[in-house]
Motif scaffolding. Structure first.
Motif, mmCIF file in Angstrom:
data_model
loop_
_atom_site.group_PDB
_atom_site.id
_atom_site.type_symbol
_atom_site.label_atom_id
_atom_site.label_comp_id
_atom_site.label_asym_id
_atom_site.label_seq_id
_atom_site.Cartn_x
_atom_site.Cartn_y
_atom_site.Cartn_z
ATOM 1 N N LEU A 3 -7.914 14.117 8.529
ATOM 2 C CA LEU A 3 -7.352 13.003 9.130
ATOM 3 C C LEU A 3 -7.126 12.043 7.808
ATOM 4 C CD1 LEU A 3 -6.863 11.204 11.446
ATOM 5 C CD2 LEU A 3 -9.365 10.408 11.627
ATOM 6 N N TYR A 4 -7.611 12.184 6.627
ATOM 7 C CA TYR A 4 -7.484 11.423 5.613
ATOM 8 C C TYR A 4 -5.998 11.012 5.146
ATOM 9 C CZ TYR A 4 -7.846 9.237 1.061
ATOM 10 O OH TYR A 4 -7.727 8.297 -0.172
ATOM 11 N N PRO A 5 -4.933 12.158 5.131
ATOM 12 C CA PRO A 5 -3.778 11.844 4.643
ATOM 13 C C PRO A 5 -2.800 10.932 5.604
ATOM 14 C CG PRO A 5 -4.184 14.230 4.676
ATOM 15 C CD PRO A 5 -5.235 13.478 5.001
ATOM 16 N N TRP A 6 -3.296 11.244 6.991
ATOM 17 C CA TRP A 6 -2.584 10.578 7.933
ATOM 18 C C TRP A 6 -2.841 9.004 7.981
ATOM 19 C CZ3 TRP A 6 1.444 12.421 10.407
ATOM 20 C CH2 TRP A 6 1.477 13.679 10.223
ATOM 21 N N LEU A 7 -4.295 8.864 7.554
ATOM 22 C CA LEU A 7 -4.777 7.296 7.637
ATOM 23 C C LEU A 7 -4.124 6.840 6.435
ATOM 24 C CD1 LEU A 7 -8.476 7.997 8.486
ATOM 25 C CD2 LEU A 7 -6.841 6.709 9.733
ATOM 26 N N HIS A 11 -1.422 3.637 6.336
ATOM 27 C CA HIS A 11 -1.805 2.379 5.624
ATOM 28 C C HIS A 11 -0.563 2.141 4.737
ATOM 29 C CE1 HIS A 11 -4.262 -0.240 3.264
ATOM 30 N NE2 HIS A 11 -3.728 0.499 2.034
ATOM 31 N N VAL A 12 -0.167 3.044 4.035
ATOM 32 C CA VAL A 12 1.378 2.792 3.438
ATOM 33 C C VAL A 12 2.552 2.191 4.175
ATOM 34 C CG1 VAL A 12 2.844 3.730 1.828
ATOM 35 C CG2 VAL A 12 0.788 4.417 1.298
ATOM 36 N N ILE A 13 2.782 2.750 5.268
ATOM 37 C CA ILE A 13 3.524 2.450 6.199
ATOM 38 C C ILE A 13 3.437 0.912 6.615
ATOM 39 C CG2 ILE A 13 4.851 2.856 8.588
ATOM 40 C CD1 ILE A 13 4.408 5.650 8.145
ATOM 41 N N ALA A 14 1.987 0.723 7.188
ATOM 42 C CA ALA A 14 1.785 -0.575 7.501
ATOM 43 C C ALA A 14 2.256 -1.907 6.177
ATOM 44 C CB ALA A 14 0.418 -0.608 7.966
ATOM 45 N N PHE A 18 4.541 -4.954 6.262
ATOM 46 C CA PHE A 18 3.890 -6.143 5.718
ATOM 47 C C PHE A 18 4.749 -6.907 4.818
ATOM 48 C CE2 PHE A 18 1.435 -8.474 2.514
ATOM 49 C CZ PHE A 18 0.625 -9.321 3.150
ATOM 50 N N ALA A 19 5.175 -5.821 3.869
ATOM 51 C CA ALA A 19 6.113 -6.642 2.840
ATOM 52 C C ALA A 19 7.341 -6.954 3.327
ATOM 53 C CB ALA A 19 6.347 -5.600 1.825
ATOM 54 N N LEU A 20 7.809 -6.131 4.279
ATOM 55 C CA LEU A 20 9.069 -6.461 4.899
ATOM 56 C C LEU A 20 9.008 -7.724 5.792
ATOM 57 C CD1 LEU A 20 12.011 -5.626 5.753
ATOM 58 C CD2 LEU A 20 11.106 -4.397 7.663
ATOM 59 N N THR A 60 -2.962 -6.255 10.383
ATOM 60 C CA THR A 60 -3.980 -5.553 11.140
ATOM 61 C C THR A 60 -4.045 -4.081 11.019
ATOM 62 O OG1 THR A 60 -3.886 -7.292 12.424
ATOM 63 C CG2 THR A 60 -4.989 -5.441 13.626
ATOM 64 N N VAL A 61 -2.642 -3.466 10.960
ATOM 65 C CA VAL A 61 -2.740 -2.058 10.892
ATOM 66 C C VAL A 61 -2.998 -1.322 9.698
ATOM 67 C CG1 VAL A 61 -1.278 0.012 10.932
ATOM 68 C CG2 VAL A 61 -1.163 -1.729 12.821
ATOM 69 N N LEU A 62 -2.668 -2.302 8.637
ATOM 70 C CA LEU A 62 -3.017 -1.944 6.991
ATOM 71 C C LEU A 62 -4.253 -2.192 7.063
ATOM 72 C CD1 LEU A 62 -0.980 -3.394 4.199
ATOM 73 C CD2 LEU A 62 -3.349 -3.561 4.331
#
Length: 164
Positions: A3-7, A11-14, A18-20, A60-62
């Motif tokens: 599960l770790y790489p998916w989390l 996190h990175v996509i969120a 966030f930045a966008l 929140t997702v991040l």
């Protein structure tokens, strides 16, 4: 399945979301300061307000994905993750304290409702052009951008290099 790489991916996509979404408000803050037309300022403030939903959702997702990755990856025994969380909290508090009341003042100055208004009351009357210019004549956007950028660089340094 690990599960770790998916989390971490979530996190990175969120973080990109966030930045966008937050970037909309950043650029609007610089554009607002150059404006003198209350109608254009109102439009920029509304644009910034529209991006806030994406900002809070992605934050929140991040946070959820980052904390979950920290738990699954067993990182909470290391100092870097706590430092990153501390930097995030400090930057969030500093930026909220510097931005929320100031932009509420600008909203009120151009006749828009703000967080300072009581529920059910009509929006405040627009202020005069000279008062508006005085309110907009500030380095607030640069200070906010500097705090956010430095905080982001620190968090990235801590997450990527895991120095301690």
């Amino acid at each position: 399945m690990d599960l770790y790489p998916w989390l971490v991916l979530t996190h990175v996509i969120a973080a990109f979301g966030f930045a966008l979404s937050h970037g909309v408000s950043v650029y609007a803050s610089f554009a607002i300061r150059r404006q003198r037309d209350p109608e254009r300022i109102r439009a920029l403030l509304e644009l910034s307000s529209m991006a806030i939903g994406g900002f809070y959702l992605s934050l929140t997702v991040l946070l959820i994905a980052g904390i979950a990755a920290g738990i699954v990856g067993n990182w909470f025994g290391r100092g870097w993750i706590w430092a990153a969380i501390g930097v995030l909290i400090a930057v969030t508090v500093a930026m909220y304290a510097m931005a929320s009341r100031y932009y509420a003042q600008i909203r009120s100055a151009v006749g828009l409702a703000s967080m300072n208004d009581k529920k059910g009351e009509p929006p405040p009357a627009q202020i005069g052009p000279d008062e508006l210019v005085a309110l907009l004549d500030t380095w607030r956007p640069e200070a906010l951008a500097a705090i956010g950028f430095i905080g982001l660089v620190l968090i990235l340094w801590l997450m990527v290099l895991k120095p301690f």
